[in-house]
Design a protein around this motif. Structure first.
Motif, short mmCIF file in Angstrom:
data_model
loop_
_atom_site.label_atom_id
_atom_site.label_comp_id
_atom_site.label_asym_id
_atom_site.label_seq_id
_atom_site.Cartn_x
_atom_site.Cartn_y
_atom_site.Cartn_z
N TYR A 196 70.47 59.27 51.00
CA TYR A 196 70.31 57.82 50.91
C TYR A 196 71.55 57.26 50.21
O TYR A 196 71.76 57.50 49.02
CB TYR A 196 69.04 57.48 50.12
N VAL A 204 62.73 53.79 48.81
CA VAL A 204 62.44 55.21 48.82
C VAL A 204 61.75 55.52 47.50
O VAL A 204 62.25 55.17 46.43
CB VAL A 204 63.73 56.04 48.95
N THR A 262 60.39 58.55 45.17
CA THR A 262 60.38 60.01 44.95
C THR A 262 59.58 60.26 43.68
O THR A 262 59.59 59.45 42.76
CB THR A 262 61.81 60.56 44.79
N VAL A 291 58.61 62.62 48.84
CA VAL A 291 59.49 61.49 49.17
C VAL A 291 58.82 60.63 50.24
O VAL A 291 58.45 61.13 51.31
CB VAL A 291 60.87 61.97 49.69
N GLU A 335 59.24 56.82 52.35
CA GLU A 335 60.06 55.65 52.69
C GLU A 335 59.09 54.51 52.96
O GLU A 335 58.29 54.58 53.91
CB GLU A 335 60.94 55.94 53.90
N ILE A 343 70.71 55.90 55.65
CA ILE A 343 69.85 57.08 55.62
C ILE A 343 70.37 58.11 56.62
O ILE A 343 70.64 57.77 57.78
CB ILE A 343 68.39 56.72 56.00
#
Lengths: 96, 96
Positions: free
Chosen positions: A69, B4, B6, B38, B40, B79
């Motif tokens: 990213y 994103v 995480t 993870v 998105e 990405i």
């Protein structure tokens, strides 16, 4: 620029566990581990090409996954954290 | 915009394993799981506030970690992926 590298490596085999260690070793050359499988890497465009090349050479693309990213160069406002920390952010000096 | 998410959740206890499942459940409301920890997430600014509030209410900030990377609304060029895929990207229609 700041690139976040996230990865899933299949660790069911000794070879997988070796790939996992090697992925982390390579990422460590460029940045900080912020979570188990997440690195924040400060790279130049050419570093970024080398990083992707080196990681691609290590992982098994049939069972491992790498995601990148690109946050660009003005990234501080794009990153937020909650909970326990794992590292010292690159821009902040560690108070000794 | 694309964010994103995480996370590292301490799963040494049954409570930790429950937190891990609940973090994934919440993220699934907003987006796609692309790797084990993870997601998105495609969110509006107000969604983003609710997402962060709901996740903060679930995790244990003394041993879990959440990180958010805001890629903005033009994110596709930011990405990159290498290796096995886990999901159908939000913008691509799955051919049946």
């Amino acid at each position: 620029m700041m690139v976040v590298v996230t990865y899933d490596v299949n660790t069911e085999t000794p070879a997988g566990r070796r790939r996992l260690r090697n992925v982390a070793k390579i990422c460590m050359k460029y940045g900080q581990r912020v979570q188990n499988s997440v690195f924040e890497c400060s790279v130049t465009p050419s570093d970024y090409l080398v990083l992707k090349h080196d990681l691609a050479a290590i992982v098994d693309e049939t069972c491992d996954s790498l995601r990148y990213y690109n946050l660009g160069s003005r990234y501080s406002s794009k990153i937020e954290h909650y909970g326990v920390r794992r590292h010292v952010p690159i821009d902040e000096v560690m108070m000794l």
